[in-house]
Design an enzyme around this catalytic site. Structure first.
Site: not given
Length: 374
Positions: A130, A152, A194, A235, A245, A249, A253, A256, A260, A274
């Site tokens: 956990r 993330k 990026e 960032k 997000e 935030r 993206n 993206h 993606h 990527h």
């Protein structure tokens, strides 16, 4: 290679998230200082390192020697390299290996690699017992400016990229900028996608700076550190204001949703890295914005010119091999995490440095942008 005489001192960017706050250390030689950097966080002198088959032969011994110099024992798991490693089988393999190493909640797991390793290992740390602590030691430009910071973590699904994951902040990030000398030109440029994104989404002055200095980042450590640190500061500011997000935030993206979908269409393979997908996605997002009358035609032209000047892919036609038709690509975008109530959400722009989130995009507009990019 970079000039050793011009190696700058490390800089520290603090991530102020209350009891989950941490530092991002950015500088040359941090792998060799890893034992000193990590030791203050250890309850017992041992760590578990997870890396990949590309990084291990180049840098793993250096890292383990640096840990041993501070009396820190380490064991390492070496996974296959590549985007396909972000999968259920490798997540299971990593978690079971960490349990075999008897990693406890107060121990530290080290994610030593690019964004794939950072995302996978961070997710494994999030769900193991956990939640156990982990340290990011990113070895690619993309990971240093983006994926290693902000918490993330996750893996991919056949349905789409990063659809399975959790928010789990690291305890420390060590970004050794000198290690980027060992990247191939293609991998370095993929990470640059990026870096450029940060200027495009919220800092026009930074984009101006990149237009002048971007081609020199490969060979100038001081400029490289400046670009990485500025990206991280941007960032961190956004993550601190919107950690999970819920709003701002989402600007991170930019590019993206397109990227993606293109990664999925190319099977998460070496056909499209990527950062290359992000670069193409940024160009498409600015083209779409101009077509919708949101920004001038000059903005997408500047984006395209800069990416071309850097030697980066900037259009669908730059991706080797055949791509699905427009409708299939748009359907792939519908699996993106940013879809809300069935509506596609895009990060669009009113100008360079002025991005915003919109769900007011029509399929015919998307199809026209994709067609002109082929």
């Amino acid at each position: 290679m970079t000039q050793a005489a011009l190696i700058p001192d490390p800089v520290t960017v603090h991530v102020p998230l209350g009891d989950r706050a941490y530092d991002v250390r950015i500088g040359a030689g941090l792998i060799d200082r890893a034992g000193q950097e990590i030791a203050p966080f250890l309850r017992r002198a041992r760590v578990a390192v997870v890396t990949d088959e590309t990084v291990a032969p180049l840098h793993l011994k250096r890292l383990q020697d640096a840990l041993a110099a501070q009396g820190i024992a380490s064991e390492a798991l070496v996974l296959p390299a590549g985007e396909s490693t972000k999968s259920w089988p490798n997540l299971t393999r990593t978690v079971e290996w960490l349990l075999e190493q008897r990693v406890e909640r107060r121990d530290i797991v080290v994610a030593f690699g690019g964004g794939v390793i950072g995302d996978l290992v961070g997710f494994a740390a999030a769900i193991l017992r956990r939640g156990v602590r982990f340290v990011q030691i990113p070895t690619t430009l993309l990971a240093q400016v983006d994926s290693s910071v902000g918490g993330k973590t996750g893996i991919n699904s056949p349905h789409g990229k990063n659809l399975i994951g959790a928010f789990h902040q690291p305890t420390l990030v060590l970004a050794d900028i000198a290690v980027l000398d060992t990247l191939s030109p293609r991998d370095f440029l993929a990470g640059y996608g990026e870096v450029a994104k940060y200027g495009l989404l919220g800092d026009a002055t930074f984009f101006d700076w990149l237009e002048e200095n971007g081609p020199r980042l490969r060979d100038d450590l001081a400029l490289r550190q400046q670009a990485i640190a500025h990206s991280v500061v941007m960032k961190v500011g956004i993550v601190t204001r919107d950690e999970t997000e819920q709003g701002e935030r989402a600007l991170l993206n930019l590019g993206h949703t397109f990227g993606h979908a293109l990664e999925s269409a190319t099977g998460y393979s070496d056909r499209l890295l990527h950062g290359e997908g992000v670069a193409i996605g940024c160009a498409l997002a600015f083209d779409l914005s101009a077509r919708m009358g949101l920004c001038s035609q000059e903005a997408p032209s500047r984006v395209l010119d800069h990416l071309r000047n850097m030697g980066m892919p900037a259009a669908l036609r730059d991706i080797p091999g055949d791509l699905p038709d427009n409708e299939t690509l748009i359907d792939l975008m519908g699996q993106d995490k940013k879809v809300v109530d069935g509506h596609l959400r895009f990060v669009l722009a009113r100008d360079i440095g002025a991005a915003f989130v919109s769900d007011d995009v029509q399929r015919d507009q998307l199809s026209a942008v994709l067609s002109d990019s082929r």
